[in-house]
Design an enzyme around this catalytic site. Structure first.
Site, PDB file in Angstrom:
ATOM      1  N   LYS A  62      -3.088  -3.340  15.451  1.00 48.43           N
ATOM      2  CA  LYS A  62      -3.952  -1.957  14.961  1.00 48.43           C
ATOM      3  C   LYS A  62      -4.900  -1.472  16.297  1.00 48.43           C
ATOM      4  O   LYS A  62      -4.920  -0.325  16.395  1.00 48.43           O
ATOM      5  CB  LYS A  62      -4.505  -2.971  14.171  1.00 48.43           C
ATOM      6  CG  LYS A  62      -3.750  -2.943  13.262  1.00 48.43           C
ATOM      7  CD  LYS A  62      -3.174  -2.371  12.430  1.00 48.43           C
ATOM      8  CE  LYS A  62      -2.224  -2.455  11.141  1.00 48.43           C
ATOM      9  NZ  LYS A  62      -1.370  -1.587  10.850  1.00 48.43           N
ATOM     10  N   ASN A  74       8.010  -5.122  17.006  1.00 46.62           N
ATOM     11  CA  ASN A  74       7.527  -4.465  16.013  1.00 46.62           C
ATOM     12  C   ASN A  74       6.064  -3.035  15.848  1.00 46.62           C
ATOM     13  O   ASN A  74       7.020  -1.824  15.388  1.00 46.62           O
ATOM     14  CB  ASN A  74       7.879  -5.658  14.581  1.00 46.62           C
ATOM     15  CG  ASN A  74       8.162  -4.564  13.353  1.00 46.62           C
ATOM     16  OD1 ASN A  74       9.368  -4.355  13.698  1.00 46.62           O
ATOM     17  ND2 ASN A  74       7.353  -4.369  12.502  1.00 46.62           N
ATOM     18  N   SER A 112      -7.328  -1.004  10.490  1.00 43.21           N
ATOM     19  CA  SER A 112      -7.892  -2.270   9.721  1.00 43.21           C
ATOM     20  C   SER A 112      -9.021  -2.254  10.276  1.00 43.21           C
ATOM     21  O   SER A 112      -9.160  -2.410  11.749  1.00 43.21           O
ATOM     22  CB  SER A 112      -6.928  -3.322  10.161  1.00 43.21           C
ATOM     23  OG  SER A 112      -8.154  -4.262   9.386  1.00 43.21           O
ATOM     24  N   ARG A 127     -16.978  -9.394   2.175  1.00 42.66           N
ATOM     25  CA  ARG A 127     -15.420  -8.867   2.219  1.00 42.66           C
ATOM     26  C   ARG A 127     -15.964  -8.130   1.643  1.00 42.66           C
ATOM     27  O   ARG A 127     -16.444  -8.003   0.366  1.00 42.66           O
ATOM     28  CB  ARG A 127     -14.081  -9.307   2.578  1.00 42.66           C
ATOM     29  CG  ARG A 127     -13.657 -10.402   2.736  1.00 42.66           C
ATOM     30  CD  ARG A 127     -13.123  -9.774   4.658  1.00 42.66           C
ATOM     31  NE  ARG A 127     -13.022 -11.003   5.512  1.00 42.66           N
ATOM     32  CZ  ARG A 127     -13.384 -12.074   6.169  1.00 42.66           C
ATOM     33  NH1 ARG A 127     -14.901 -12.627   5.849  1.00 42.66           N
ATOM     34  NH2 ARG A 127     -12.857 -13.326   6.597  1.00 42.66           N
ATOM     35  N   TYR A 151      -1.388  -9.900  15.472  1.00 42.43           N
ATOM     36  CA  TYR A 151      -1.532  -8.766  13.977  1.00 42.43           C
ATOM     37  C   TYR A 151      -2.399  -7.436  14.581  1.00 42.43           C
ATOM     38  O   TYR A 151      -2.484  -6.217  14.779  1.00 42.43           O
ATOM     39  CB  TYR A 151      -2.086  -8.884  12.894  1.00 42.43           C
ATOM     40  CG  TYR A 151      -1.882  -8.000  12.486  1.00 42.43           C
ATOM     41  CD1 TYR A 151      -1.089  -7.605  11.262  1.00 42.43           C
ATOM     42  CD2 TYR A 151      -3.096  -8.406  11.659  1.00 42.43           C
ATOM     43  CE1 TYR A 151      -1.556  -6.350  10.679  1.00 42.43           C
ATOM     44  CE2 TYR A 151      -4.139  -7.050  10.336  1.00 42.43           C
ATOM     45  CZ  TYR A 151      -3.212  -6.002  10.252  1.00 42.43           C
ATOM     46  OH  TYR A 151      -3.191  -5.771   9.511  1.00 42.43           O
ATOM     47  N   ILE A 165       1.014  -1.222  -0.007  1.00 42.25           N
ATOM     48  CA  ILE A 165      -0.354  -0.122  -0.438  1.00 42.25           C
ATOM     49  C   ILE A 165       0.958   1.064   0.238  1.00 42.25           C
ATOM     50  O   ILE A 165       0.383   2.429  -0.386  1.00 42.25           O
ATOM     51  CB  ILE A 165      -1.433   0.005   1.313  1.00 42.25           C
ATOM     52  CG1 ILE A 165      -1.095  -1.810   1.017  1.00 42.25           C
ATOM     53  CG2 ILE A 165      -1.873   0.876   1.566  1.00 42.25           C
ATOM     54  CD1 ILE A 165      -2.763  -1.643   2.233  1.00 42.25           C
TER      55      ILE A 165
HETATM   56  N1  UFG Z   1      -9.688 -17.469   1.174  1.00 44.18           N
HETATM   57  C1  UFG Z   1      -9.500 -18.426   0.650  1.00 44.18           C
HETATM   58  N2  UFG Z   1      -8.999 -19.194   0.382  1.00 44.18           N
HETATM   59  C2  UFG Z   1      -7.828 -18.306   0.003  1.00 44.18           C
HETATM   60  C3  UFG Z   1      -7.854 -17.622   1.202  1.00 44.18           C
HETATM   61  C4  UFG Z   1      -8.188 -16.674   1.424  1.00 44.18           C
HETATM   62  O1  UFG Z   1     -10.803 -18.418   0.318  1.00 44.18           O
HETATM   63  O2  UFG Z   1      -6.184 -18.906  -0.125  1.00 44.18           O
HETATM   64  C5  UFG Z   1     -10.510 -16.693   2.040  1.00 44.18           C
HETATM   65  C6  UFG Z   1     -10.765 -16.399   3.318  1.00 44.18           C
HETATM   66  O3  UFG Z   1     -11.140 -17.089   4.625  1.00 44.18           O
HETATM   67  C7  UFG Z   1     -11.257 -14.701   3.374  1.00 44.18           C
HETATM   68  C8  UFG Z   1     -11.358 -14.104   2.504  1.00 44.18           C
HETATM   69  O4  UFG Z   1     -11.115 -15.246   1.353  1.00 44.18           O
HETATM   70  O5  UFG Z   1     -12.608 -15.291   3.895  1.00 44.18           O
HETATM   71  C9  UFG Z   1     -10.282 -12.998   2.627  1.00 44.18           C
HETATM   72  O6  UFG Z   1      -9.500 -13.175   3.011  1.00 44.18           O
HETATM   73  P1  UFG Z   1      -7.682 -12.640   3.086  1.00 44.18           P
HETATM   74  O7  UFG Z   1      -6.675 -13.649   3.994  1.00 44.18           O
HETATM   75  O8  UFG Z   1      -7.969 -11.897   1.184  1.00 44.18           O
HETATM   76  O9  UFG Z   1      -8.351 -11.452   4.076  1.00 44.18           O
HETATM   77  P2  UFG Z   1      -9.110 -11.435   5.040  1.00 44.18           P
HETATM   78  O10 UFG Z   1     -10.384 -10.616   5.155  1.00 44.18           O
HETATM   79  O11 UFG Z   1      -8.963 -12.840   6.210  1.00 44.18           O
HETATM   80  O12 UFG Z   1      -7.734  -9.889   6.037  1.00 44.18           O
HETATM   81  C10 UFG Z   1      -7.689  -9.090   5.745  1.00 44.18           C
HETATM   82  C11 UFG Z   1      -6.271  -8.522   5.867  1.00 44.18           C
HETATM   83  C12 UFG Z   1      -6.321  -8.224   6.915  1.00 44.18           C
HETATM   84  C13 UFG Z   1      -7.255  -8.308   8.294  1.00 44.18           C
HETATM   85  C14 UFG Z   1      -8.756  -8.362   8.331  1.00 44.18           C
HETATM   86  C15 UFG Z   1      -9.588  -7.879   8.612  1.00 44.18           C
HETATM   87  O13 UFG Z   1      -5.500  -8.685   5.153  1.00 44.18           O
HETATM   88  O14 UFG Z   1      -4.457  -7.112   7.144  1.00 44.18           O
HETATM   89  O15 UFG Z   1      -8.716  -8.116   6.683  1.00 44.18           O
HETATM   90  O16 UFG Z   1     -10.901  -8.404   8.388  1.00 44.18           O
HETATM   91  F1  UFG Z   1      -6.357  -7.482   8.975  1.00 44.18           F
END
Ligand code: UFG
Length: 341
Positions: free
Chosen positions: A156, A102, A127, A234, A152, A14
């Protein structure tokens, strides 16, 4: 008047996109980054995109002395955007101390220097993780925060509390925390983007790497959620739109338009999209084959979250503009360029 902005973590995902928007808006940028999760070559890409090479300081911001010495070399900083942090949710569970040390020491070192050097403005990377699984959707800035699911996420939440308490006793300093939803995509030039080290934890890098043939298949974590198609929801925001929110926030601070000296805003699109919808959109806009399977839920995942952006739209005069189609195409174009496809 100098318009020098310190961007910590400015070679990261970002951060680098925000440096582009800042330089395009006429700001002078100095990046401070320890390159723990980014590459120095990003500076070449930034120069290629904007025609300007940002100043660069390789520094570990959790080191108080090194941080102070870095500030010594830049006496004319007007504002700081603090991105630099560890950000892998799963890793943070394994290495809590490293994450707290960190992410929080770096913030406190920077605030110390703001106080002693009379730097008045900061924008902080927060976040939507601070909301946990909200009881009501979409989430507004008034939605109560919930206890963090991971170290993590807790860094935040604690960082927001530090900013709130610090600003209370320093009326001369103003901070804006931006609560990001899920940033995805890459710069339209495909010269900068997200470059995860190892197996990607996030959805879109995993999709693009699978499409590029680096991963065998995508696992969709859970199809039994209380959502229309059973997969988690999301709010995916284009990283360039997100970067523009930082420029707006910086201008709000420099023009002294902030209503309170600690503010926080949701930075999302206002639209929730399921994992399956995102996957199908990627397949449709790229025309690429994407092998996937349904896998068990991922521990710690919330079911659904998306932003109410009424307040950020109104107060910041900012809104997300890019479509999911163009955002996913930009992510794919970036992956192809990185892999030489
Ligand atoms: N997902 C899959 N397969 C994968 C990866 C992710 O199905 O291989 C799904 C996850 O289960 C989730 C969605 O895709 O439902 C989004 O997952 P991400 O890991 O891309 O993002 P998150 O929503 O888990 O995490 C993000 C940020 C974090 C933050 C969080 C807050 O990466 O920094 O949102 O909710 F903390």
């Amino acid at each position: 008047m100098s318009k020098k902005i310190l961007v910590t973590g400015g070679t990261g995902y970002i951060g680098s996109h925000t440096v582009v928007e800042l330089q395009n808006a006429g700001f002078e940028v100095v990046i401070a980054d320890n390159l723990s999760n980014s590459k120095i070559e990003v500076l070449d890409a930034l120069e290629q995109i904007t025609g300007i090479r940002p100043l660069f300081e390789k520094v570990d911001l959790s080191d108080a002395q090194a941080t102070s010495e870095m500030f010594d070399r830049h006496g004319d900083i007007k504002a700081i955007i603090h991105f630099a942090a560890f950000k892998a949710v799963g890793e943070s569970v394994q290495k809590p101390l490293e994450y707290y040390r960190n992410n929080l020491n770096s913030l406190m070192n920077i605030l110390d220097n703001m106080r002693s050097r009379k730097i008045k403005n900061m924008v902080f990377s927060s976040s939507c993780t601070v909301y946990g699984q909200p009881d009501q959707l979409p989430v507004t800035e008034e939605t109560p925060r919930k206890p963090a699911e991971s170290p993590y996420g807790n860094t935040k939440a604690i960082a927001e509390d530090i900013l709130r308490d610090f600003c209370k006793v320093h009326p001369e300093i103003s901070c804006i925390a931006l609560r990001y939803f899920n940033p995805i995509g890459a710069h339209p030039s495909a010269l900068i983007g997200e470059l995860p080290i190892g197996v990607p934890g996030n959805l879109v890098p995993f999709i693009t790497q699978t499409a590029a043939g680096i991963r065998k298949e995508l696992s969709i974590f859970g199809d039994d959620y209380q959502t229309p198609d059973g997969t988690a929801i999301r709010d995916y925001i284009n990283v360039v739109d997100l970067s523009e929110a930082h420029v707006v926030a910086i201008n709000r601070l420099l023009e002294q338009k902030a209503v309170q000296n600690y503010e926080f805003f949701n930075v999302g699109t206002g639209n929730g999209l399921s994992v399956m919808e995102l996957v199908q959109t990627f397949i449709r806009v790229t025309g690429v084959k994407l092998p996937y399977k349904i896998a068990p839920r991922r521990q710690g995942d919330i079911e659904k979250i998306w932003a109410d952006t009424t307040i950020s739209n109104k107060e910041l005069g900012w809104e997300a503009k890019k479509t999911v189609d163009e955002t996913l195409l930009s992510a794919w174009n970036w992956e192809k360029r990185v892999r030489g496809l």
